[in-house]
Design a protein around this motif. Structure first.
Motif, PDB file in Angstrom:
ATOM      1  N   VAL A   1       8.825   3.676 -41.466  1.00 27.58           N
ATOM      2  CA  VAL A   1       8.315   2.442 -40.888  1.00 27.58           C
ATOM      3  C   VAL A   1       9.498   1.501 -40.627  1.00 27.58           C
ATOM      4  CG1 VAL A   1       7.877   1.319 -43.122  1.00 27.58           C
ATOM      5  CG2 VAL A   1       6.558   0.637 -41.109  1.00 27.58           C
ATOM      6  N   TYR A   2       9.389   0.750 -39.551  1.00 28.20           N
ATOM      7  CA  TYR A   2      10.456  -0.158 -39.140  1.00 28.20           C
ATOM      8  C   TYR A   2       9.909  -1.583 -39.047  1.00 28.20           C
ATOM      9  CZ  TYR A   2      12.369   4.320 -37.579  1.00 28.20           C
ATOM     10  OH  TYR A   2      12.803   5.621 -37.518  1.00 28.20           O
TER      11      TYR A   2
ATOM     12  N   PRO B   1      20.927 -17.898 -37.978  1.00 26.21           N
ATOM     13  CA  PRO B   1      19.629 -18.301 -37.394  1.00 26.21           C
ATOM     14  C   PRO B   1      19.579 -17.935 -35.912  1.00 26.21           C
ATOM     15  CG  PRO B   1      20.457 -20.022 -38.822  1.00 26.21           C
ATOM     16  CD  PRO B   1      21.555 -19.004 -38.717  1.00 26.21           C
ATOM     17  N   GLY B   2      18.430 -17.402 -35.513  1.00 24.34           N
ATOM     18  CA  GLY B   2      18.266 -16.939 -34.142  1.00 24.34           C
ATOM     19  C   GLY B   2      18.650 -15.489 -33.933  1.00 24.34           C
ATOM     20  N   GLY B   3      19.257 -14.888 -34.926  1.00 23.48           N
ATOM     21  CA  GLY B   3      19.690 -13.503 -34.809  1.00 23.48           C
ATOM     22  C   GLY B   3      18.577 -12.508 -35.091  1.00 23.48           C
ATOM     23  N   SER B   4      18.955 -11.227 -35.093  1.00 18.53           N
ATOM     24  CA  SER B   4      17.990 -10.145 -35.276  1.00 18.53           C
ATOM     25  C   SER B   4      18.480  -9.151 -36.325  1.00 18.53           C
ATOM     26  CB  SER B   4      17.780  -9.392 -33.957  1.00 18.53           C
ATOM     27  OG  SER B   4      17.248 -10.239 -32.961  1.00 18.53           O
ATOM     28  N   LEU B   5      17.517  -8.534 -36.967  1.00 18.98           N
ATOM     29  CA  LEU B   5      17.779  -7.430 -37.877  1.00 18.98           C
ATOM     30  C   LEU B   5      16.663  -6.415 -37.736  1.00 18.98           C
ATOM     31  CD1 LEU B   5      18.857  -9.065 -41.289  1.00 18.98           C
ATOM     32  CD2 LEU B   5      20.289  -7.666 -39.791  1.00 18.98           C
ATOM     33  N   ARG B   6      16.973  -5.172 -38.056  1.00 14.59           N
ATOM     34  CA  ARG B   6      15.948  -4.130 -38.058  1.00 14.59           C
ATOM     35  C   ARG B   6      15.956  -3.441 -39.415  1.00 14.59           C
ATOM     36  NH1 ARG B   6      15.595   1.743 -35.214  1.00 14.59           N
ATOM     37  NH2 ARG B   6      13.381   1.748 -34.632  1.00 14.59           N
ATOM     38  N   LEU B   7      14.831  -3.509 -40.095  1.00  9.54           N
ATOM     39  CA  LEU B   7      14.685  -2.836 -41.378  1.00  9.54           C
ATOM     40  C   LEU B   7      14.031  -1.474 -41.173  1.00  9.54           C
ATOM     41  CD1 LEU B   7      13.322  -5.765 -43.604  1.00  9.54           C
ATOM     42  CD2 LEU B   7      15.688  -5.174 -43.056  1.00  9.54           C
ATOM     43  N   SER B   8      14.446  -0.525 -41.996  1.00  8.24           N
ATOM     44  CA  SER B   8      13.852   0.811 -41.979  1.00  8.24           C
ATOM     45  C   SER B   8      13.412   1.182 -43.384  1.00  8.24           C
ATOM     46  CB  SER B   8      14.863   1.849 -41.487  1.00  8.24           C
ATOM     47  OG  SER B   8      15.306   1.568 -40.190  1.00  8.24           O
TER      48      SER B   8
ATOM     49  N   MET C   1       1.356   1.540 -44.015  1.00  9.18           N
ATOM     50  CA  MET C   1       2.677   1.164 -44.497  1.00  9.18           C
ATOM     51  C   MET C   1       2.889  -0.290 -44.134  1.00  9.18           C
ATOM     52  SD  MET C   1       4.981   4.574 -43.741  1.00  9.18           S
ATOM     53  CE  MET C   1       6.280   4.113 -44.905  1.00  9.18           C
ATOM     54  N   ALA C   2       3.628  -0.976 -44.968  1.00 10.20           N
ATOM     55  CA  ALA C   2       3.733  -2.417 -44.782  1.00 10.20           C
ATOM     56  C   ALA C   2       5.087  -2.924 -45.275  1.00 10.20           C
ATOM     57  CB  ALA C   2       2.608  -3.122 -45.527  1.00 10.20           C
ATOM     58  N   TRP C   3       5.390  -4.134 -44.844  1.00  9.95           N
ATOM     59  CA  TRP C   3       6.536  -4.876 -45.354  1.00  9.95           C
ATOM     60  C   TRP C   3       6.021  -6.150 -46.016  1.00  9.95           C
ATOM     61  CZ3 TRP C   3      11.372  -3.030 -45.571  1.00  9.95           C
ATOM     62  CH2 TRP C   3      11.695  -1.950 -44.749  1.00  9.95           C
ATOM     63  N   TYR C   4       6.506  -6.382 -47.206  1.00  8.96           N
ATOM     64  CA  TYR C   4       6.268  -7.621 -47.924  1.00  8.96           C
ATOM     65  C   TYR C   4       7.629  -8.295 -48.131  1.00  8.96           C
ATOM     66  CZ  TYR C   4       1.519  -6.154 -49.258  1.00  8.96           C
ATOM     67  OH  TYR C   4       0.195  -5.785 -49.245  1.00  8.96           O
ATOM     68  N   ARG C   5       7.578  -9.567 -48.501  1.00 12.15           N
ATOM     69  CA  ARG C   5       8.820 -10.252 -48.841  1.00 12.15           C
ATOM     70  C   ARG C   5       8.573 -11.232 -49.986  1.00 12.15           C
ATOM     71  NH1 ARG C   5       9.661 -13.969 -43.373  1.00 12.15           N
ATOM     72  NH2 ARG C   5       7.954 -15.449 -43.765  1.00 12.15           N
ATOM     73  N   GLN C   6       9.652 -11.477 -50.695  1.00  7.01           N
ATOM     74  CA  GLN C   6       9.578 -12.434 -51.800  1.00  7.01           C
ATOM     75  C   GLN C   6      10.834 -13.280 -51.802  1.00  7.01           C
ATOM     76  OE1 GLN C   6       8.888 -10.697 -55.689  1.00  7.01           O
ATOM     77  NE2 GLN C   6       8.081 -12.633 -56.464  1.00  7.01           N
ATOM     78  N   ALA C   7      10.612 -14.581 -51.605  1.00  4.17           N
ATOM     79  CA  ALA C   7      11.704 -15.546 -51.648  1.00  4.17           C
ATOM     80  C   ALA C   7      11.838 -16.073 -53.076  1.00  4.17           C
ATOM     81  CB  ALA C   7      11.436 -16.679 -50.675  1.00  4.17           C
TER      82      ALA C   7
ATOM     83  N   VAL D   1      12.835   4.532 -49.338  1.00  2.00           N
ATOM     84  CA  VAL D   1      14.223   4.089 -49.260  1.00  2.00           C
ATOM     85  C   VAL D   1      14.368   3.139 -48.083  1.00  2.00           C
ATOM     86  CG1 VAL D   1      16.611   4.802 -48.990  1.00  2.00           C
ATOM     87  CG2 VAL D   1      15.014   6.249 -50.278  1.00  2.00           C
ATOM     88  N   GLU D   2      14.715   1.904 -48.402  1.00  2.00           N
ATOM     89  CA  GLU D   2      14.849   0.860 -47.386  1.00  2.00           C
ATOM     90  C   GLU D   2      16.310   0.702 -46.983  1.00  2.00           C
ATOM     91  OE1 GLU D   2      11.483  -1.673 -49.813  1.00  2.00           O
ATOM     92  OE2 GLU D   2      13.535  -1.233 -50.439  1.00  2.00           O
ATOM     93  N   SER D   3      16.491   0.234 -45.769  1.00  2.00           N
ATOM     94  CA  SER D   3      17.835  -0.074 -45.293  1.00  2.00           C
ATOM     95  C   SER D   3      17.744  -1.101 -44.180  1.00  2.00           C
ATOM     96  CB  SER D   3      18.539   1.192 -44.799  1.00  2.00           C
ATOM     97  OG  SER D   3      17.829   1.776 -43.724  1.00  2.00           O
ATOM     98  N   GLY D   4      18.865  -1.725 -43.867  1.00  2.00           N
ATOM     99  CA  GLY D   4      18.924  -2.616 -42.725  1.00  2.00           C
ATOM    100  C   GLY D   4      19.019  -4.093 -43.040  1.00  2.00           C
ATOM    101  N   GLY D   5      18.939  -4.453 -44.300  1.00  2.00           N
ATOM    102  CA  GLY D   5      19.054  -5.864 -44.633  1.00  2.00           C
ATOM    103  C   GLY D   5      20.474  -6.370 -44.471  1.00  2.00           C
TER     104      GLY D   5
END
Length: 116
Positions: free
Chosen positions: A78-79, A14-21, A34-40, A5-9
């Motif tokens: 994982v964060y 631009p220049g800001g921060s986010l933390r995903l969990s 454990m890993a993070w992937y992304r797809q644009a 279960v992901e959260s934090g998006g």
């Protein structure tokens, strides 16, 4: 049944921060990584960062120095701390868990949008 279960998006300038969990449950075997992937849009899914059971890490070149992956083993969480975000970081971010039994599990994805 394994669940991630992901959260934090969200939307950030631009220049800001986010933390995903990403919290994992239902794990029956040892976690190898454990890993993070992304797809644009219109692009292939790519590895962003990975952390192994040894706590060693690796990162995509495009995020080195800006993103930090960490892990709470006791909580199977994982964060991904993302700083200095750029428009090109915009994507759906997916959590991945790999076990020593060579099973792979994926979260549902969380949208990260970097725009002014």
């Amino acid at each position: 049944q394994v669940q991630l279960v992901e959260s934090g998006g969200g939307l950030v300038q631009p220049g800001g921060s986010l933390r995903l969990s990403c919290a994992a449950s239902g794990i029956r075997f040892g976690i190898k990584a454990m890993a993070w992937y992304r797809q644009a849009p219109g692009k292939q899914r790519e590895l962003v960062a990975r952390i192994f059971n040894t706590m060693s890490t690796n990162y995509a070149e495009s995020v080195k120095g800006r993103f930090t992956i960490s892990r709470d083993n006791a909580a199977n969480t994982v964060y991904l701390q993302m700083n200095s975000l750029k428009p090109e970081d915009t994507a759906v971010y997916y959590c991945n868990l790999a076990t020593f039994t060579q099973n792979d599990y994926w979260g549902q994805g969380t949208q990260v949008t970097v725009a002014s």
